[in-house]
Design a protein around this motif. Sequence first.
Motif, short mmCIF file in Angstrom:
data_model
loop_
_atom_site.label_atom_id
_atom_site.label_comp_id
_atom_site.label_asym_id
_atom_site.label_seq_id
_atom_site.Cartn_x
_atom_site.Cartn_y
_atom_site.Cartn_z
N MET A 69 1.21 -1.37 -0.09
CA MET A 69 0.00 0.14 0.18
C MET A 69 0.63 1.02 -0.04
O MET A 69 1.97 0.81 0.76
N LYS A 70 0.52 1.98 -1.36
CA LYS A 70 1.19 3.90 -0.84
C LYS A 70 2.30 3.22 -1.40
O LYS A 70 3.74 4.37 -1.15
N THR A 71 2.84 2.58 -2.37
CA THR A 71 4.17 2.33 -2.85
C THR A 71 4.25 3.47 -4.80
O THR A 71 3.28 3.12 -4.96
N GLU A 72 4.94 4.36 -4.57
CA GLU A 72 5.77 5.04 -6.11
C GLU A 72 5.58 3.75 -7.08
O GLU A 72 6.08 2.67 -6.54
N ILE A 73 5.09 4.34 -8.41
CA ILE A 73 5.80 3.97 -9.36
C ILE A 73 5.44 5.06 -10.01
O ILE A 73 4.91 5.65 -10.76
N VAL A 74 7.07 4.75 -10.36
CA VAL A 74 6.93 5.47 -11.78
C VAL A 74 6.02 4.94 -13.02
O VAL A 74 6.75 4.03 -13.76
N THR A 75 5.47 6.27 -13.21
CA THR A 75 4.01 5.58 -14.79
C THR A 75 5.36 5.99 -16.32
O THR A 75 5.50 4.74 -17.33
N THR A 76 5.17 6.90 -16.21
CA THR A 76 5.68 7.70 -17.57
C THR A 76 6.65 8.42 -17.25
O THR A 76 6.37 9.21 -16.80
N GLY A 77 7.25 8.80 -18.29
CA GLY A 77 8.48 9.94 -18.12
C GLY A 77 8.79 9.90 -17.27
O GLY A 77 9.32 9.84 -16.01
N SER A 78 7.73 11.69 -16.09
CA SER A 78 7.92 12.51 -15.29
C SER A 78 6.52 12.22 -14.21
O SER A 78 6.28 13.40 -14.09
N ARG A 79 6.18 10.97 -14.36
CA ARG A 79 4.95 10.85 -13.78
C ARG A 79 5.46 9.74 -12.71
O ARG A 79 5.59 8.68 -12.79
N VAL A 80 5.04 10.02 -10.88
CA VAL A 80 5.03 9.18 -10.23
C VAL A 80 3.62 9.66 -9.44
O VAL A 80 2.56 10.15 -8.80
N ARG A 81 2.71 7.60 -9.34
CA ARG A 81 1.28 7.80 -8.59
C ARG A 81 2.03 6.46 -7.84
O ARG A 81 3.21 5.74 -7.62
N VAL A 82 1.07 7.06 -6.87
CA VAL A 82 0.58 6.54 -5.50
C VAL A 82 -0.76 5.60 -5.29
O VAL A 82 -1.41 5.81 -5.07
N PRO A 83 -0.79 4.32 -5.71
CA PRO A 83 -2.04 3.35 -5.95
C PRO A 83 -2.10 3.41 -4.72
O PRO A 83 -1.75 3.03 -4.10
N ASP A 84 -3.56 2.56 -4.47
CA ASP A 84 -4.51 2.45 -3.04
C ASP A 84 -3.23 1.28 -2.60
O ASP A 84 -3.36 0.88 -1.45
N LEU A 85 -3.25 0.36 -3.61
CA LEU A 85 -3.16 -1.53 -3.37
C LEU A 85 -2.27 -1.84 -4.55
O LEU A 85 -2.36 -1.51 -5.81
N ILE A 86 -0.88 -2.84 -4.70
CA ILE A 86 -0.92 -3.31 -5.60
C ILE A 86 -0.23 -4.85 -4.99
O ILE A 86 0.20 -4.79 -3.94
N VAL A 87 -0.43 -5.25 -6.11
CA VAL A 87 -0.24 -6.93 -6.04
C VAL A 87 1.46 -6.82 -7.04
O VAL A 87 1.12 -6.42 -8.36
N PHE A 88 2.23 -7.24 -6.69
CA PHE A 88 3.65 -7.54 -7.62
C PHE A 88 3.91 -8.80 -7.83
O PHE A 88 3.56 -9.73 -7.03
N SER A 89 4.49 -8.89 -9.28
CA SER A 89 4.49 -9.89 -9.11
C SER A 89 5.96 -10.66 -8.39
O SER A 89 6.69 -10.02 -7.71
N ALA A 99 15.31 -2.13 -1.47
CA ALA A 99 15.00 -0.96 -1.72
C ALA A 99 15.36 0.41 -0.61
O ALA A 99 14.52 -0.04 -0.14
N LYS A 100 15.93 0.78 -1.47
CA LYS A 100 16.53 2.31 0.25
C LYS A 100 14.63 2.97 0.18
O LYS A 100 14.31 3.34 1.22
N ARG A 101 14.11 3.19 -0.99
CA ARG A 101 12.24 4.05 -1.03
C ARG A 101 11.43 3.08 -2.02
O ARG A 101 12.01 2.20 -3.03
N SER A 102 10.28 3.04 -1.49
CA SER A 102 9.46 2.06 -1.86
C SER A 102 8.73 2.59 -3.26
O SER A 102 7.97 2.86 -3.55
N THR A 103 9.52 1.88 -4.46
CA THR A 103 9.24 2.77 -4.81
C THR A 103 9.81 1.98 -6.61
O THR A 103 10.06 0.89 -6.79
N VAL A 104 8.22 1.33 -7.33
CA VAL A 104 8.72 0.81 -8.69
C VAL A 104 9.54 1.76 -10.03
O VAL A 104 8.84 2.43 -10.24
N MET A 105 10.44 1.01 -9.97
CA MET A 105 11.41 2.63 -10.40
C MET A 105 11.08 1.54 -12.33
O MET A 105 10.64 0.60 -12.74
#
Length: 191
Positions: A69-89, A99-105
């Motif tokens: 919950m609340k992990t960042e995702i770099v989606t495109t270019g200069s956009r970073v989103r913070v979804p409510d919930l994520i399921v990782f592969s 990772a030092k920061r909870s961000t999907v690069m």
Amino acid sequence: MAIALDRAASKTMTLEEFFSYDDGTDAMYELEDGNLIIMTAESEINRRIAMFLLVCFVQQGISAYRLSMKTEIVTTGSRVRVPDLIVFSEELAAAMVGAKRSTVMPEMPAPLLVVEVVSPNQSSRDYRYKRSEYGARGIAEYWIVDAIAQKVTVLEWVEGFYEEKIFVQESKIASAIFPNLELTATQILQE
């Protein structure tokens, strides 16, 4: 819920500037075309829906290390989103270890599923903008849970486009990622 900050007097941020930004608070931000978007506190119903789904996914056999919950995702270019919930592969979970920061690069595998719970006055962001961004990122499934409109929209990535299915009331949610899910729109929305 997100609120755009007035940054007209300053230049837009790069991803590197965003990742090093610290305003001295515990505020969480998204980045949209170089502009900070502050993430305000969620409503109680939105929090409950996200927690309910988290528990449902655990009951489906998804290990806790693959849920976030609340992990960042770099989606495109200069956009970073913070979804409510994520399921990782499994591959993404492995890439996140240490990772030092909870961000999907961008160089990491895409999440299997992203869930956004719609906040008042933010529906166009969830239905429109994030849909194209998550599609560009190759996210296999994107759920839009809308307690205001009383519906759950499941978007499945098929041959380069999201195919949309809308579920209301007692209709059973159909998910390619969770084919054995026994859950209706009403059950999700009543939380």
